[in-house]
Design an enzyme around this catalytic site. Structure first.
Site, PDB file in Angstrom:
ATOM      1  CG  HIS A   1      -6.291  -1.062   5.494  1.00 27.36           C
ATOM      2  ND1 HIS A   1      -5.263  -1.811   4.959  1.00 27.36           N
ATOM      3  CD2 HIS A   1      -6.341   0.054   4.726  1.00 27.36           C
ATOM      4  CE1 HIS A   1      -4.726  -1.184   3.931  1.00 27.36           C
ATOM      5  NE2 HIS A   1      -5.374  -0.041   3.762  1.00 27.36           N
TER       6      HIS A   1
ATOM      7  CG  HIS B   1      -5.787   4.724   3.675  1.00 28.20           C
ATOM      8  ND1 HIS B   1      -4.611   4.837   2.983  1.00 28.20           N
ATOM      9  CD2 HIS B   1      -6.221   3.463   3.453  1.00 28.20           C
ATOM     10  CE1 HIS B   1      -4.353   3.694   2.346  1.00 28.20           C
ATOM     11  NE2 HIS B   1      -5.320   2.834   2.625  1.00 28.20           N
TER      12      HIS B   1
ATOM     13  CB  CYS C   1      -6.104   3.155  -3.269  1.00 27.55           C
ATOM     14  SG  CYS C   1      -6.733   2.239  -4.677  1.00 27.55           S
TER      15      CYS C   1
ATOM     16  CG  ASP D   1      -2.133   0.867   1.126  1.00 35.76           C
ATOM     17  OD1 ASP D   1      -2.028   1.952   0.539  1.00 35.76           O
ATOM     18  OD2 ASP D   1      -3.202   0.481   1.635  1.00 35.76           O
TER      19      ASP D   1
ATOM     20  CG  ASN E   1      -1.959   2.397   4.776  1.00 36.34           C
ATOM     21  OD1 ASN E   1      -1.389   2.486   3.700  1.00 36.34           O
ATOM     22  ND2 ASN E   1      -3.024   1.651   4.959  1.00 36.34           N
TER      23      ASN E   1
END
Ligand code: HMG
Ligand code: MG
Length: 306
Positions: free
Chosen positions: A213, A215, A246, A23, A255
């Protein structure tokens, strides 16, 4: 207002899944040399990270940065870590089968618009492709993780319904995934939403590994992690240096930074197995090769180079 006297309910230990090499780098326009990626992965493992997303077997036309996936996997597997690779479709899984990697992450968005932009299919079309592939992977004894994108907000459709997230997760649980990694793709969730969704997910799917997860677009990732901890989540995807985003989710920032999350957890007496000094060395390996400054607070306050 009435004061709430309840103490925070905290676990003794948390698992960190390092997603920096995947990522963290997929959104970088300039190609990071393969040897640097390998050195980054090795330094992350030296810092004590035991579960890592190494790379993605996606189309190199869509994400050129991940074009060296096979080479990364050939050199970076080891028997003491869980080395995970992403694959979006049959072709990706076939490429995984040509390696010795035994842990795969599939990824699907709850919202159709995001899934179309990211994988060129509706969510239902993606599911009909990946669910049989997951059954096949499980029959071959692979570890399978399903990454659920846009679980809170979609950059194209706005707020996402909790029931839709639960229904999509249920499809993956039915075919036997080991882990669900549920994502705030564009970093728009607030702590009450994190607590609410993860409480429901933990209740609905008590037997799968449940990972959050986040961001950090709006700097709420740490607050969301604390809320998810309260909901019983003990696994978090994070990225060294706070890298990430992304390419098909406009407005998504990096992240939650591994070093900031680990610092927070250690300050609360929660073990992670991660050595913060060694982690900063890993960030130093990748820093000269990325296009933006490292913004994590722990790095800013503790790195000798800034
Ligand atoms: P498509 O163009 O619809 O694919 O892309 P296709 O099936 O029509 O095939 C077109 C060409 O691509 C063919 O080659 C295929 O062989 C090739 P050609 O005949 O033209 O030479 N191809 C592949 N090559 C290598 N590996 C593959 C592969 N598949 C097809 N796996 C596709 C569909 C899914 C491939 C494309 O949309 C894609 O690669 N998308 C990946 C996007 C991506 O990597 N996004 C970021 C990861 S997800 C994420 O970051 C979210 C997450 O962090 C959680 C969160 O925060 O939300 C996990
Ligand atoms: Mg992500």
């Amino acid at each position: 207002m009435r004061r709430v006297h309840t103490m925070l309910q905290l676990p003794k230990k948390v698992e960190i899944i390092e997603v920096g090499p995947r990522d963290g780098l997929q959104n970088e326009k300039n190609f990071v040399p393969t040897d640097v990626k390998k050195e980054f992965i090795s330094a992350l493992k030296d810092a004590g990270l035991k579960e890592l997303e190494l790379t993605s077997f996606v189309s190199p036309k869509w994400v050129p940065q991940m074009g060296d996936a096979a080479e990364i996997v050939a050199d970076c597997l080891d028997s003491t870590s869980r080395n995970i690779v992403l694959a979006p479709n049959k072709k990706g899984i076939e490429r995984v089968y040509m390696t010795d990697c035994k842990a795969v992450a599939v990824f699907v968005g709850v919202s159709n618009s995001f899934n179309q932009k990211n994988i060129n299919k509706t969510t239902a079309e993606s599911l009909s492709e990946v669910l049989p592939l997951i059954s096949e992977l499980k029959a071959k004894d692979y570890f399978v993780r399903a990454c659920i994108s846009t679980a809170f907000y979609c950059p194209y459709e706005g707020k996402v319904e909790e029931d839709d997230v639960l229904a999509l997760c249920g499809e993956f649980v039915k075919v036997g995934v080991d882990e669900l990694s549920v994502a705030d793709t564009i970093g728009m969730a607030a702590p009450h939403e994190s607590y609410s969704l993860f409480s429901k997910l933990k209740d609905a799917f008590p037997d799968v590994l449940m990972t959050a997860h986040f961001h950090d677009t709006r700097k709420l990732a740490l607050a969301n992690i604390l809320a998810a901890l309260q909901a019983g989540v003990t696994r978090f995807d994070t990225s060294a240096g706070g890298l990430g985003g992304c390419p098909f989710a406009p407005g998504a920032a990096g992240n939650a930074a591994t070093e900031d999350v680990v610092y927070l957890l250690h300050r609360m007496g929660i073990g992670t197995g991660v050595d913060l000094g060694e982690l900063l060395k890993a960030v130093e390996v990748i820093r000269p090769h990325i296009s933006r400054p490292i913004e994590s607070t722990y790095f800013r306050l503790n790195s000798v180079s800034v």
